[in-house]
Design a protein around this motif. Structure first.
Motif, PDB file in Angstrom:
ATOM      1  N   UNK A 330       0.799  -1.240   0.000  1.00  0.00           N
ATOM      2  CA  UNK A 330       0.000   0.000   0.000  1.00  0.00           C
ATOM      3  C   UNK A 330       0.828   1.285   0.000  1.00  0.00           C
ATOM      4  N   UNK A 331       2.134   1.192   0.292  1.00  0.00           N
ATOM      5  CA  UNK A 331       2.979   2.382   0.373  1.00  0.00           C
ATOM      6  C   UNK A 331       3.488   2.725  -1.024  1.00  0.00           C
ATOM      7  N   UNK A 332       3.389   3.980  -1.460  1.00  0.00           N
ATOM      8  CA  UNK A 332       3.966   4.355  -2.761  1.00  0.00           C
ATOM      9  C   UNK A 332       5.463   4.053  -2.785  1.00  0.00           C
ATOM     10  N   UNK A 333       5.891   3.315  -3.796  1.00  0.00           N
ATOM     11  CA  UNK A 333       7.289   2.895  -3.836  1.00  0.00           C
ATOM     12  C   UNK A 333       8.234   4.076  -4.005  1.00  0.00           C
ATOM     13  N   UNK A 334       7.768   5.156  -4.602  1.00  0.00           N
ATOM     14  CA  UNK A 334       8.620   6.348  -4.705  1.00  0.00           C
ATOM     15  C   UNK A 334       8.930   6.914  -3.323  1.00  0.00           C
ATOM     16  N   UNK A 335       7.966   6.811  -2.398  1.00  0.00           N
ATOM     17  CA  UNK A 335       8.202   7.274  -1.022  1.00  0.00           C
ATOM     18  C   UNK A 335       9.272   6.422  -0.349  1.00  0.00           C
ATOM     19  N   UNK A 336       9.237   5.112  -0.614  1.00  0.00           N
ATOM     20  CA  UNK A 336      10.225   4.217  -0.009  1.00  0.00           C
ATOM     21  C   UNK A 336      11.620   4.527  -0.572  1.00  0.00           C
ATOM     22  N   UNK A 337      11.703   4.740  -1.876  1.00  0.00           N
ATOM     23  CA  UNK A 337      12.987   5.109  -2.482  1.00  0.00           C
ATOM     24  C   UNK A 337      13.534   6.390  -1.861  1.00  0.00           C
ATOM     25  N   UNK A 338      12.658   7.373  -1.698  1.00  0.00           N
ATOM     26  CA  UNK A 338      13.083   8.646  -1.098  1.00  0.00           C
ATOM     27  C   UNK A 338      13.539   8.458   0.337  1.00  0.00           C
ATOM     28  N   UNK A 339      12.851   7.585   1.069  1.00  0.00           N
ATOM     29  CA  UNK A 339      13.235   7.291   2.445  1.00  0.00           C
ATOM     30  C   UNK A 339      14.654   6.716   2.491  1.00  0.00           C
ATOM     31  N   UNK A 340      14.941   5.777   1.596  1.00  0.00           N
ATOM     32  CA  UNK A 340      16.279   5.187   1.539  1.00  0.00           C
ATOM     33  C   UNK A 340      17.325   6.243   1.178  1.00  0.00           C
ATOM     34  N   UNK A 341      17.011   7.069   0.197  1.00  0.00           N
ATOM     35  CA  UNK A 341      17.957   8.113  -0.230  1.00  0.00           C
ATOM     36  C   UNK A 341      18.280   9.064   0.921  1.00  0.00           C
ATOM     37  N   UNK A 342      17.228   9.543   1.595  1.00  0.00           N
ATOM     38  CA  UNK A 342      17.435  10.504   2.703  1.00  0.00           C
ATOM     39  C   UNK A 342      18.260   9.871   3.818  1.00  0.00           C
ATOM     40  N   UNK A 343      17.975   8.617   4.120  1.00  0.00           N
ATOM     41  CA  UNK A 343      18.718   7.932   5.184  1.00  0.00           C
ATOM     42  C   UNK A 343      20.193   7.824   4.813  1.00  0.00           C
ATOM     43  N   UNK A 344      20.479   7.530   3.556  1.00  0.00           N
ATOM     44  CA  UNK A 344      21.868   7.389   3.127  1.00  0.00           C
ATOM     45  C   UNK A 344      22.583   8.738   3.086  1.00  0.00           C
ATOM     46  N   UNK A 345      21.863   9.790   2.687  1.00  0.00           N
ATOM     47  CA  UNK A 345      22.457  11.126   2.704  1.00  0.00           C
ATOM     48  C   UNK A 345      22.768  11.563   4.125  1.00  0.00           C
ATOM     49  N   UNK A 346      21.844  11.291   5.040  1.00  0.00           N
ATOM     50  CA  UNK A 346      22.074  11.644   6.451  1.00  0.00           C
ATOM     51  C   UNK A 346      23.221  10.815   7.019  1.00  0.00           C
ATOM     52  N   UNK A 347      23.235   9.522   6.677  1.00  0.00           N
ATOM     53  CA  UNK A 347      24.306   8.649   7.159  1.00  0.00           C
ATOM     54  C   UNK A 347      25.661   9.067   6.635  1.00  0.00           C
ATOM     55  N   UNK A 348      25.684   9.532   5.368  1.00  0.00           N
ATOM     56  CA  UNK A 348      26.934   9.968   4.743  1.00  0.00           C
ATOM     57  C   UNK A 348      27.534  11.158   5.474  1.00  0.00           C
ATOM     58  N   UNK A 349      26.668  12.075   5.898  1.00  0.00           N
ATOM     59  CA  UNK A 349      27.162  13.267   6.581  1.00  0.00           C
ATOM     60  C   UNK A 349      27.778  12.936   7.950  1.00  0.00           C
ATOM     61  N   UNK A 350      27.366  11.784   8.508  1.00  0.00           N
ATOM     62  CA  UNK A 350      27.866  11.429   9.827  1.00  0.00           C
ATOM     63  C   UNK A 350      28.999  10.394   9.776  1.00  0.00           C
ATOM     64  N   UNK A 351      29.438  10.041   8.560  1.00  0.00           N
ATOM     65  CA  UNK A 351      30.541   9.080   8.459  1.00  0.00           C
ATOM     66  C   UNK A 351      31.833   9.718   8.981  1.00  0.00           C
TER      67      UNK A 351
END
Length: 353
Positions: A330-351
């Motif tokens: 039921x979740x729009x897959x574009x939202x899930x992709x964006x969630x993954x992208x944002x998490x990786x961008x945030x994680x990258x800044x804290x590496x």
């Protein structure tokens, strides 16, 4: 596409029949090893653990007769390659026979058995451990390291036809009608349509390499400190789009309800930090996760009808897979992709540097 090609795969052949006393004799004759034997679960091979008196453990696999020689050689070469590329990776090490063979043969009655022995790794199966953020990060990083180690590995046996190959999912369309649950039929039909619409046009553009292709929680071993001590069972490895590796692994780590993505986000972050994903891989990741869940619903139910004696093992992942797919769709897959992208961008800044 037609069903017969899929039906012709390894999953239609029975596992080799060999008893514990026979395994004991074979281990002594071929490897010069003696010890305590126990049976291990397996879908198409017969697997045994051998524990010697000095505490050293080995896993002895009797390979399905339908497996081609090139595929047997591929798996042995892959393990040897990983050991050379990243010796610290927690993967089994090949054990050669007394004659120096990695896949020796042994005649037993009317069977001509083919074997592979590897070291038995310590740890508790991840399926029995809580999914802590630290464990998920360590698992994501370990998988990325393994994929990097395999990045430059090629072998003719890697081009295989497997039911569990996401890229061959359209071949299983005729199996959907065999699903008893109408909700499962509808969901799997929708997933297949998304695969055909979204993934197939992109296949030629995706990075391809040899991947493990089955990083489920039964194939990951963990210690008390929530560190990965083993990645096992390379029986489904093949040449495929790299993103299939991550999608397959994440499909088994989804949570429930509001916690659906709690475990997978640190996993994706750690993987991406070591082996960055491309934009197209981010975009396709949710669809490919759904595809793996669909296969985990479709293939075992078909197999359980063909091999009812192995039903419990075959269906062990089915309830969790259906629960995850039902929550994911039921979740729009574009939202899930964006969630993954944002998490990786945030994680990258804290590496750390």
């Amino acid at each position: 596409m037609s069903e017969p090609l899929a039906e012709a795969s390894l999953l239609t052949s029975d596992a080799p029949q060999v008893s514990l006393p026979q395994v004991q004799q074979i281990a002594a004759e071929l490897y010069g090893l003696q010890g305590t034997l126990s049976c291990l679960a397996g879908e198409r091979d017969s697997n045994f653990r051998l524990l010697t008196a000095n505490g050293q453990g080995y896993m002895l696999r009797f390979i399905n007769a339908a497996e081609q020689p090139a595929e047997m050689a591929f798996q042995s070469a892959m393990l040897a390659h990983i050991a050379l590329q990243d010796s610290a990776l927690p993967v089994p090490r090949l054990v050669t026979s007394l004659q120096g063979e990695t896949t020796p043969h042994y005649p037993l009655g009317e069977q001509r058995l083919t074997l592979r022995m590897v070291t038995y790794l310590p740890g508790t199966p991840q399926v029995m451990m809580p999914r802590t953020p630290a464990l998920m990060r360590n698992l994501g990083d370990t998988l990325a390291r393994m994929d990097l180690a395999l990045n430059n590995f090629t072998h003719p046996g890697a081009e295989r036809h497997l039911l569990w190959n996401l890229s061959e999912m359209p071949q299983l369309a005729s199996w959907i009608a065999h699903l008893v649950d109408p909700a499962q039929r509808e969901a799997v039909t929708t997933v297949l349509a998304r695969y055909q619409q979204q993934v197939i046009p992109q296949l030629s553009q995706l990075r391809r390499q040899v991947i493990h292709n089955d990083l489920n929680p039964h194939n990951v071993l963990v210690n008390a400190e929530y560190q990965v001590t083993g990645i096992i069972d390379f029986g489904d490895a093949l040449q495929a789009p790299l993103i299939n590796e991550l999608a397959t692994a994440l499909a088994y780590q989804l949570g429930q309800g509001d916690s659906l993505f709690t475990s997978v986000l640190p996993f994706v972050q750690a993987y991406h930090a070591r082996l960055p994903l491309t934009d197209s891989e981010f975009a396709l990741l949710p669809t490919l996760i759904a595809c793996r869940l669909a296969l985990t619903i479709l293939i075992p139910q078909r197999r359980a009808v063909l091999y009812p004696q192995n039903r419990d093992y075959l269906l062990r992942n089915l309830p969790a897979a259906w629960r995850s797919l039902a929550q994911l769709m039921p979740i729009p897959f574009t939202e899930i992709s964006d969630l993954f992208r944002r998490a990786c961008q945030a994680g990258h800044h804290h590496q750390e540097p």
